[in-house]
Design an enzyme around this catalytic site. Structure first.
Site, short mmCIF file in Angstrom:
data_model
loop_
_atom_site.label_atom_id
_atom_site.label_comp_id
_atom_site.label_asym_id
_atom_site.label_seq_id
_atom_site.Cartn_x
_atom_site.Cartn_y
_atom_site.Cartn_z
N LYS A 53 0.30 -1.81 3.63
CA LYS A 53 -0.78 -2.80 3.51
C LYS A 53 -0.28 -4.03 2.75
CE LYS A 53 -4.31 0.74 3.93
NZ LYS A 53 -5.19 1.72 3.29
N GLN A 97 -7.42 3.19 -2.55
CA GLN A 97 -6.79 4.11 -1.60
C GLN A 97 -7.31 5.54 -1.84
OE1 GLN A 97 -4.59 3.11 0.92
NE2 GLN A 97 -4.88 5.21 1.64
N ASP A 120 -13.03 -2.49 2.94
CA ASP A 120 -12.94 -1.22 3.67
C ASP A 120 -14.28 -0.86 4.33
OD1 ASP A 120 -10.53 0.05 3.93
OD2 ASP A 120 -10.57 0.95 1.92
#
Ligand code: NDP
Length: 284
Positions: A53, A97, A120
């Site tokens: 990422k 994460q 997200d």
């Protein structure tokens, strides 16, 4: 029939090129898009995802900051970092994460991220907006799947779509997006009786289970579009999806490979959401 392979790397490269231009325009206006990534613990898969990422951010000109915490970190320390990032004008997207170590309440952490920086799309407010058909941020994997279908010119209106998996991260938002696109959607999960009965009816089949090669060619309707979200590591170290690619590609009309299908699109849509967030911030 041998299916056309939907290459997520090729589509991602194309989309990332236009994202790079948009990021540069925003930077020129004094609003360089910024993403903060929080990683707790030493999960090797998570470390690889975070590294990819950050690399992707660099390639399109998105500023990135990585915050790493040891596995035994008290949750409050991470919550404090999130609060600081929520208030930081240089940061437009915050990504935690997953999975988090067991002392964390994942929902509490995800809710701590400002809904306006939740790139997200996991915050309850953003899930609610998606359910209402008015999304602010769409979670990246289902968003990537929709982009792949759209790039192929596949209309979903009136189609039978079957989603295997009902997780908050993939299955549920995928279902909402397919409904929004006017497909008739069936959702299967671990308690579904006769999975093959459902999958064989699918014009569009999305597999998001986490079980290597569990969907075989005989479970697929001839000519179906097959989207394989699964990422599984085999004992020999190779990656494979939830779909048995070899048998499925002889039946489907279109199929995504693993690796190189949905995976790269997930990261691309994270970049898209971060740049979109910066765009909104710059318009304020
Ligand atoms: P989860 O484990 O959270 O969810 C798996 C889902 O599969 C659950 O809803 C479960 O049902 C269902 N399931 C389990 N066994 C069966 C079965 N035998 N038949 C039908 N359904 C079953 O996984 P995620 O949704 O987070 O991830 C799914 C896969 O996608 C994983 O391989 C993951 O690595 C991958 N992934 C890939 C991404 C990408 O970028 N390509 C991003 C995110 C995930 P129940 O709810 O009843 O338990």
């Amino acid at each position: 029939m041998t299916a056309k392979i939907l290459d997520g790397n090729v589509l991602s490269a194309k989309l990332r090129e236009s994202l790079r231009h948009r990021a540069a325009e925003l930077a020129a206006q004094g609003c360089r898009p910024g993403l903060a990534v929080i990683l707790v613990g030493e999960n090797p898969a998570s470390q690889v995802y975070v590294r990819n990422k950050i690399k992707a951010c660099e390639a399109v000109g998105v500023h990135s900051e990585k915050y790493e915490f040891p596995a035994d970190t008290p949750p409050q320390q991470v919550l404090d970092r999130i609060a600081a990032l929520n208030a930081d004008p240089a940061i437009h997207g915050i990504l935690v994460q997953l999975p988090l170590p067991p002392q964390f309440d994942e929902d509490e952490v995800l809710e701590a991220v400002s809904a306006e920086k939740d790139v997200d799309g996991f915050h309850a407010e953003n899930v609610g907006l998606l359910a209402q058909g008015n999304p602010r941020f769409i979670s990246c994997t289902p968003y990537g799947v929709m982009e792949m279908l759209s790039a192929e010119g596949i209309s979903l209106r009136g189609k039978e779509a079957v989603v295997v998996g009902r997780s908050n991260i993939v299955g549920k938002p995928m279902t909402l997006l397919l409904i929004g696109a006017s497909a008739t959607v069936t959702v299967c999960h671990s308690q579904t009786k006769d999975l093959a009965f459902h999958t064989r009816r699918a014009d569009v089949l999305v597999a998001a289970v986490g079980k290597p090669k569990m969907i075989t060619g005989d479970m697929i309707q001839p000519g179906a579009v097959v989207i394989d979200v699964g990422i599984n590591r085999l004992p020999d170290g190779k990656l494979c999806g939830d779909v048995d690619f070899e048998s499925a590609k002889e039946v489907a009309s279109l199929i995504t490979p693993v690796p190189g299908g949905v995976g790269p699109m997930t990261i691309t849509m994270l970049l898209a959401n971060t740049i979109e967030s910066a765009d909104r911030a710059s318009a304020k």
